[in-house]
Design an enzyme around this catalytic site. Structure first.
Site, short mmCIF file in Angstrom:
data_model
loop_
_atom_site.label_atom_id
_atom_site.label_comp_id
_atom_site.label_asym_id
_atom_site.label_seq_id
_atom_site.Cartn_x
_atom_site.Cartn_y
_atom_site.Cartn_z
N HIS A 18 0.67 -1.36 -0.02
CA HIS A 18 0.04 -0.01 0.10
C HIS A 18 0.74 1.28 -0.16
O HIS A 18 1.53 1.54 0.88
CB HIS A 18 -0.72 -0.08 1.17
CG HIS A 18 -1.76 0.98 1.49
ND1 HIS A 18 -2.05 1.94 2.50
CD2 HIS A 18 -2.88 1.30 0.74
CE1 HIS A 18 -2.95 2.71 2.32
NE2 HIS A 18 -3.63 2.33 1.34
N HIS A 60 -1.12 10.24 -2.87
CA HIS A 60 -2.43 9.96 -2.26
C HIS A 60 -3.30 11.32 -2.13
O HIS A 60 -4.65 11.33 -2.33
CB HIS A 60 -2.45 9.15 -0.92
CG HIS A 60 -3.44 8.78 -0.19
ND1 HIS A 60 -4.08 9.79 0.76
CD2 HIS A 60 -4.69 7.96 -0.20
CE1 HIS A 60 -5.42 9.14 1.13
NE2 HIS A 60 -5.58 8.15 0.54
#
Ligand code: G3P
Ligand code: CA
Length: 267
Positions: A18, A60
């Site tokens: 991730h 992100h």
């Protein structure tokens, strides 16, 4: 006839790093991705957005702070974004890992990532907020094609694409049906997808990405019945990893691919 969706084998168990090995290195840096691979991850996860000048940036957060003012990624150029050090935002909690050979941790764009890793790694790419970035799907596919990452015969797919936005996934499917697609969800309580929606999903998706606390055995079994794999996010402790493996998930997103790899090797 319409193209058939890609299905993925239920017995593969995929470790998806991730934002890279983001527990140990600043997220979405080459160092973070490289550590993930060294730790045994099957995929590096990349959150993708588009800058004002049309670059696909691995990032992100949707906003970035300039001189105490917040600006959306879509309103700044890639050069401006690169003035930021990802290292600054990173809280170093796991000091026992050192970065092997990087001294400049930069925000990077997809092009640089693909040039750096080529086809030596597998990519699990999230299209973030696609409505804000018209054309992001086409540009992504163009770059993947230029780097010979599509139409391959690898046992594990070289590229998986994920999004919370079903229209974006459908657009990708219409252009490149050979790419496995994962629809993302966040559920407040136990995961549940209404039948009508599920039937639509099986037209184009290979699986679902779900927040880990929402996942139940019933949900996983239902997804498997529909030939959809299940990848919970984001799982960082060994106990939860073991619990989810016992439930039958097909992998998970983790900031700690080393821990995931130890746990996987127990089974
Ligand atoms: O892509 C799966 C998971 O990463 C979604 O959450 O906010 O970390 O991108 P986020
Ligand atoms: Ca993500």
């Amino acid at each position: 006839p319409p193209p058939e969706r890609k299905t993925l084998p239920e017995n593969d168990f995929l470790i998806i790093a991730h934002r890279g090995a983001s527990a140990y290195a600043a997220e979405h840096t080459l160092a973070s991705y490289e550590m993930a691979i060294q730790m045994g991850a099957d995929y590096i996860e990349i959150d993708l957005q588009m800058t004002k000048d049309g670059k696909l940036v691995a990032m992100h957060d949707r906003v970035i702070t300039f001189n105490n003012a917040q600006q959306a990624v879509t309103d700044v150029t890639f050069d401006e974004i690169q003035l930021h050090s990802p290292e600054k935002a990173f809280e170093r909690n796991y000091l026992d890992y050192t970065l092997p050979h990087y001294d400049d941790l930069r925000i990077v764009d997809l092009e640089e990532i693909l040039l750096y890793f080529g086809d030596t790694v597998n990519y699990y790419i999230e299209i973030k907020s696609p409505k804000k970035y018209p054309g992001i799907e086409k540009e992504l596919l163009k770059q993947l094609r230029e780097h010979n990452l599509l139409d391959r015969t690898d046992i594990i797919p070289k590229v998986i694409i994920q999004s919370f936005d079903s229209q974006s996934l459908k657009d990708i499917f219409a252009l490149e049906p050979s790419i496995p697609l994962i629809k993302l969800y966040t559920f407040e309580k136990e995961a549940h997808i209404p039948t009508e929606h599920l039937n639509e999903l099986t037209q184009y998706a290979s699986g679902v990405g779900v927040n880990s606390i929402a996942v139940s055995k019933e949900f996983i079994d239902l997804m498997h019945n529909k030939n959809l794999i299940v990848h919970p996010y984001t799982v960082n402790d060994a106990q939860t990893m073991r619990f989810l493996i016992d439930l039958g998930v097909n992998g998970f997103f983790t900031d700690r691919p080393d821990v995931a790899n130890w746990v996987r090797s127990e089974t």
